[in-house]
Design a protein around this motif. Structure first.
Motif, PDB file in Angstrom:
ATOM      1  N   ALA A 188      63.155  26.616  34.360  1.00 41.32           N
ATOM      2  CA  ALA A 188      62.614  27.209  35.659  1.00 41.32           C
ATOM      3  C   ALA A 188      62.100  25.873  36.415  1.00 41.32           C
ATOM      4  N   PRO A 189      62.178  25.696  37.711  1.00 39.95           N
ATOM      5  CA  PRO A 189      61.650  24.398  38.392  1.00 39.95           C
ATOM      6  C   PRO A 189      60.040  24.498  38.452  1.00 39.95           C
ATOM      7  N   ASP A 190      59.282  23.387  38.735  1.00 39.17           N
ATOM      8  CA  ASP A 190      57.892  23.429  38.609  1.00 39.17           C
ATOM      9  C   ASP A 190      57.521  23.769  40.090  1.00 39.17           C
ATOM     10  N   ALA A 250      69.176  33.650  50.260  1.00 37.82           N
ATOM     11  CA  ALA A 250      68.902  34.769  49.253  1.00 37.82           C
ATOM     12  C   ALA A 250      69.427  35.989  49.822  1.00 37.82           C
ATOM     13  N   PRO A 251      69.282  37.153  48.792  1.00 41.18           N
ATOM     14  CA  PRO A 251      69.635  38.263  49.514  1.00 41.18           C
ATOM     15  C   PRO A 251      68.878  38.753  50.624  1.00 41.18           C
ATOM     16  N   PRO A 252      69.482  39.691  51.508  1.00 42.75           N
ATOM     17  CA  PRO A 252      68.728  39.977  52.700  1.00 42.75           C
ATOM     18  C   PRO A 252      67.319  40.836  52.479  1.00 42.75           C
ATOM     19  N   ASP A 273      65.363  43.126  49.277  1.00 42.57           N
ATOM     20  CA  ASP A 273      64.157  42.647  48.502  1.00 42.57           C
ATOM     21  C   ASP A 273      64.449  41.292  47.951  1.00 42.57           C
ATOM     22  N   GLY A 274      64.974  40.560  48.974  1.00 39.90           N
ATOM     23  CA  GLY A 274      65.667  39.250  48.441  1.00 39.90           C
ATOM     24  C   GLY A 274      64.556  38.119  48.032  1.00 39.90           C
ATOM     25  N   THR A 290      63.983  35.754  39.590  1.00 40.75           N
ATOM     26  CA  THR A 290      65.156  35.352  38.908  1.00 40.75           C
ATOM     27  C   THR A 290      64.912  33.767  38.827  1.00 40.75           C
ATOM     28  N   ILE A 291      64.265  32.770  39.643  1.00 41.98           N
ATOM     29  CA  ILE A 291      64.496  31.360  39.481  1.00 41.98           C
ATOM     30  C   ILE A 291      63.474  30.928  38.622  1.00 41.98           C
TER      31      ILE A 291
END
Length: 269
Positions: free
Chosen positions: A3-5, A251-253, A257-258, A265-266
């Motif tokens: 995961a990014p910081d 992202a999803p719309p 609940d994008g 997730t990320i």
């Protein structure tokens, strides 16, 4: 994948975080609590006033970062990070000239936004229905040009075609101050240099982080500069084409609940 910081997550509201009924999705408060527990700040970024945003996120407001009035007023856990007021004489002149558009048949209402309250003269229910969702603190005055407050934004609601007269008129008379179309019928004017992107950069400086540690979500034109300030920039699936072009990811719309789905997730939270 590691995961990014990420240290700061910023999300526009209408068309982005809020669902199709302009409500917070059910998992929003839990997400913010999980982010805060992980040392990640969450910031709603909106044209709404500070009091409205604090009320919307009341269960977590004590730990919230808030970008209000399209970046003109920024706080971090109740501490003022930035306030960008207008010159009083200048904004009074702009208000007078905008009010004169009604003489030409333009059906509009003006909200003069201060740190203490938002101010209006028009009080018909048709206009109030458009204003009240965005401005929890709202006062009526007889004169919008002589308000005892620190004025940080001018908002205009045009019931007709915003781009026909009102938006181009404001762009012309307000230059070099930014004029941001924030919805189909709303246009905002801020002090020179102010937008959501400036607010994000001010927060990054205050938090000693940078764009690589910032995640931002938006859908409309007043989110453009905000997305430029974050390496992890996401246009919603329902976003304006220019926002899709400037963002690094999609992202999803909002109605799926994008924001919540993408953050979890990320970041794996």
């Amino acid at each position: 994948m590691t995961a990014p910081d990420i240290r700061l997550v910023v999300a526009d509201l209408d068309g982005t975080l809020l669902d199709e009924h302009k409500q917070l999705p059910a998992g929003t408060i839990d997400l913010i609590r999980d982010l805060q527990a992980a040392g990640v700040a969450f910031a709603p970024a909106s044209g709404r006033q500070w009091a409205t945003l604090a009320s919307m996120f009341e269960p977590v407001s004590d730990g919230l970062v808030i970008i209000a009035e399209n970046g003109a007023y920024v706080t971090d856990r109740g501490r003022e990070v930035a306030v960008h007021p207008f010159d009083g004489a200048w904004i009074s002149g702009i208000v007078e000239r905008t009010q004169a558009l009604t003489d030409d048949g333009v059906d509009l209402g003006i909200v003069v936004c201060g740190v203490r309250s938002a101010w209006i003269t028009r009080t018909d229910r048709r206009f109030l229905d458009q204003v009240e969702p965005y401005y929890r603190r709202l006062e009526v005055t007889d004169d919008l040009t002589s308000i005892d407050d620190t004025i940080i934004k001018l908002a205009v609601h045009d019931f007709g075609d915003l781009e026909a007269v009102t938006a181009p008129f404001l762009r012309e008379i307000c230059e070099p101050n930014p004029v941001a179309v924030s919805g189909a019928h709303w246009v905002d004017v801020m002090a020179e240099g102010v937008d959501k992107g400036l607010a994000v950069r001010e927060l990054q400086k205050a938090m000693s982080i940078d764009a690589t540690q910032t995640m931002a979500f938006g859908d409309y034109l007043n989110d453009y500069e905000m997305l430029q300030a974050a390496d992890w920039s996401f246009a919603m699936g329902n976003a304006h084409p220019d926002i899709i072009d400037v963002a690094n990811y999609t992202a999803p719309p909002n109605y799926e609940d994008g924001v919540i789905t993408t953050v979890r997730t990320i970041l794996g939270i």
